[in-house]
Design an enzyme around this catalytic site. Sequence first.
Site, short mmCIF file in Angstrom:
data_model
loop_
_atom_site.label_atom_id
_atom_site.label_comp_id
_atom_site.label_asym_id
_atom_site.label_seq_id
_atom_site.Cartn_x
_atom_site.Cartn_y
_atom_site.Cartn_z
CG ASP A 1 -1.74 1.26 1.33
OD1 ASP A 1 -2.64 1.46 0.49
OD2 ASP A 1 -1.47 2.07 2.24
CG HIS A 2 3.02 2.40 3.33
ND1 HIS A 2 3.65 2.42 4.57
CD2 HIS A 2 1.69 2.55 3.58
CE1 HIS A 2 2.73 2.56 5.51
NE2 HIS A 2 1.54 2.65 4.93
CG ASP A 3 5.62 0.10 -4.31
OD1 ASP A 3 6.57 0.90 -4.39
OD2 ASP A 3 5.33 -0.69 -5.22
CG ASP B 1 7.37 2.26 -8.92
OD1 ASP B 1 7.04 2.12 -7.73
OD2 ASP B 1 7.31 3.37 -9.50
CG HIS C 1 -6.14 -0.49 8.62
ND1 HIS C 1 -6.62 0.75 8.28
CD2 HIS C 1 -4.83 -0.47 8.29
CE1 HIS C 1 -5.65 1.48 7.76
NE2 HIS C 1 -4.56 0.75 7.76
#
EC number: 1.11.1.8
Length: 944
Positions: free
Chosen positions: A250-252, A334, A503
């Site tokens: 998700d943070h990518d 990526d 979550h």
Amino acid sequence: MVGLVPAGSAWGGRALAVLGVTLLVALARGLLPFFLGGRDLLWGQSGEASVLGVVEESRRVVDGAIQHTVRRDLSKRGLPSPSQLLSFSKLPEPTSRAVSRAAEIMEASVQAVRTRVYGKLGRSWPLTDTLPEAVLDTIANASGCRPHMLPPRCPDTCLARKYRLITGACNNRDHPRWGASNTALARWLPPAYEDGISEPRGWNPHVLYSGFPLPPVREVTRQVIRVPNEAVTEDDQYSDLLTVWGQYIDHDVAFTPQSASGAAFGAGADCQLTCENRSPCFPIQLPPDASGPACLPFSRSSAACGTGIQGAFFGNLSSANPRQQMNGLTSFLDASTVYGSSPALEKQLRNWTSAEGLLRVNTRHWDAGRAHLPFMRPPAPLACVPEPGTRGTAGAPCFLAGDSRASEVPTLAALHTLWLREHNRLASALKALNAHWSADTAYQEARKVVGALHQIITLRDYVPKVLGPEAFQQHVGPYEGYDPTMDPTVSNVFSTAAFRLGHATVHPLVRRLDARFQEHPGLPPLGLQDAFFPWRLLKEGGLDPLLRGLLASPAKLPVQEQLMNEELTERLFVLGSSGSLDLASINLQRGRDHGLPGYNAWREFCGLGRLHTRAELRSAVANATLAGRIMDLYGHPDNIDVWLGGLAEPLLPRARTGPLFACLIGRQMKALRDGDRFWWESSGVFTDEQRRELARHSLSRVICDNTGLPSVPADAFQVSRFPQDFEPCENIPGLNLDVWREALPQGDACGLPDSLDNGDVVLCGEAGRRVLVFSCRHGFKLQGPEQVACSPRGGAVRAPVCRDINECEDASHPPCHGSARCRNTKGGFRCECTDPAVLGEDGTTCVDSGRLPKASLVSIALGIVLVVGLAGLTWTLVCRWAHAGRKASLSIAELGGRGAPPPGRGAGQDGASGSLVPPLGPQGRTRAVDPTSSRSHVAQGSPA
């Protein structure tokens, strides 16, 4: 009396006439400029200077609010509050901050125009009214928004066709902004704002939806979502690593910056303190019977340039261009978590002195000889604060990684660290195989492999477990090649709702295990409230105990009546007794902030059918108790927030989500795959041999290559028991890098130039020819050709030059806040403050440090020394004067003794006194007696 009336009437008439003329003149003087100004603004006759004045005033307002926020955070003593920690964790990198600030300046400028043109007319702002194009251009340019609303310039070089740009731009040559960082999230459905443009649903608590008010989000958490930690059901199939990988990915692909300011523009309301809805403050209201504060702080996400209130004056008025939110990252899978999404951040992450194209590592801390993430360079956020009283950890900086949230929890930091090590391992090995490669070629090839592994692990190993095999086949399906018509941009509903399903799978404990995969005797399990931020990774065993815990510990099962544990709903970001936050309420509030349509709209979008009654909802969620609680709060299925509705659905077979989120997540993953020109399976990205090697690789192999674990599960996401479910690392397949060996062709005519100062040279081949491609590092500009074809005659190639860019000369987009002065440096710039001000955490704004200037302190010290010196000198002089006075008195006494009468005789003839003092004469003067004469004379003031 009768005769006085006409006279009085005449006098009164003249007075009224004078008064009327005065009022008309006053009205003319007051209103005529306004009407002319309004006409000018509306019909394009205003001078550019007046528009620039509006923008400049708006800039001061926005910067004042930002500076207030920075000053507040800097002056904070002791542990940060949970809401401050949340804002620190969502602190975007400088490029995103600049875009966010520009959007807020533009929004404030349009608000100011609206107020000036319509407010004084006493009527509301009609959305059908537009500003002249010239005025719009002036506002967009002066605010700094214009460059972020235009397509980027795509380089036409062999290198740009071989490797993806760090910003994600130009992946699609026809739509260069698709998937690029710092662009708006995609909308799959029109947004649902209360005013149709910008205000979230629930902004006005008196507005009814389907006849019912929206429930406060905290009340939804309390009655539907929250579950005690001890009531959590553990997953018997999947490990904690599945949950952490979902967070990592998700943070990518998505990061939505909050408003650059934590205070209301112009109103002075601090979002940490106010309970009023005053943009960007949108606080979470607490129940009246709750103890403590009346609300939890919440700041809205920053609007994308040219949308919302600003966008109402642009283009398509039928949709009024409603508020959109920005994605600060590239949308693509990526590995931007490793490399960043902007040239400025990439520059910080790379080790520019290595010949192997390595990433920077921590030079102060090592993990059994293995690398840790580097620390952020100052000024860095104050967020990474250890527990109070913990020895040796005070002031531990945050980690520097491709995403600013790497330091949130040790498990997330562990994955970031794992991939840092994997990049450096691959880059070193590839350079050893290809000694002729430049450092940049080794870096780019290793980056390309790491990105491919992120794609493989996510689409092959992670997504099918979440969606289930049937839904994966339905919504994602097999790969059929690159589709240039597919927009890969991450959607708002995916990042704000659907992919937050993870979550509900977060376990309340972080478990660290020893070499036998048993509870570590020195590292007990941690509650999440004790596991935020990075210092434990440095001080308590490094990566290995954490990764053992992730591999061998079960995730939380997302049971319908156990949606989220209380570590997240009651104790989020708690470091002390300064309050708490609630992640479930934040998710619901963020969905409303982003204008997400409700649950029913998305069911219809996915072909699941709308729900109209309590009975239909009960059937959809297959849980009468849960359906009853939801309907008691929302009143109608149309009102249900999409995140809650998706979580409430029963799990699909062999899946960890219900049908709605399976549809939304599957649709997004297909877009990320098919719309990516550099997808690892796309033709021409890798050779056939390289693709075969990549397909053999796995997350388990990455763990083997970069930690001290001698054995791992074959599938890292499958919860495993030690030792029966573990395989020795030598049995886990890995990459054979020999297929990346590149031999220079015989008789190659390209003479490689010497290294390019402040830049890189890459030998690139395409269409049967070889070319040299030159590029400069961030902060430098290339002077000369970007690409030179190799000459058949051979010979050395003359390289271009990389010249330093003086960012401080950019008057239209100054890099430093107006409170700071800009100093150009080689390849960059530095913002400096006049003492006693110091740089805030944004690195560009000066704030009061709360102390006197150093020069004042020196002056005070010198003043004290001077005063002490003068006092000493004065005391010395006084002492000497006093000592001299005593000596004089003694001398007088001695003198008086020598001139006294013999004993027994007084002065004069009476002989009655033995005093040495002569008798007083008239008026107190002494009377001198001439012993030789019977006559006397009067002496003034002294003895004879």
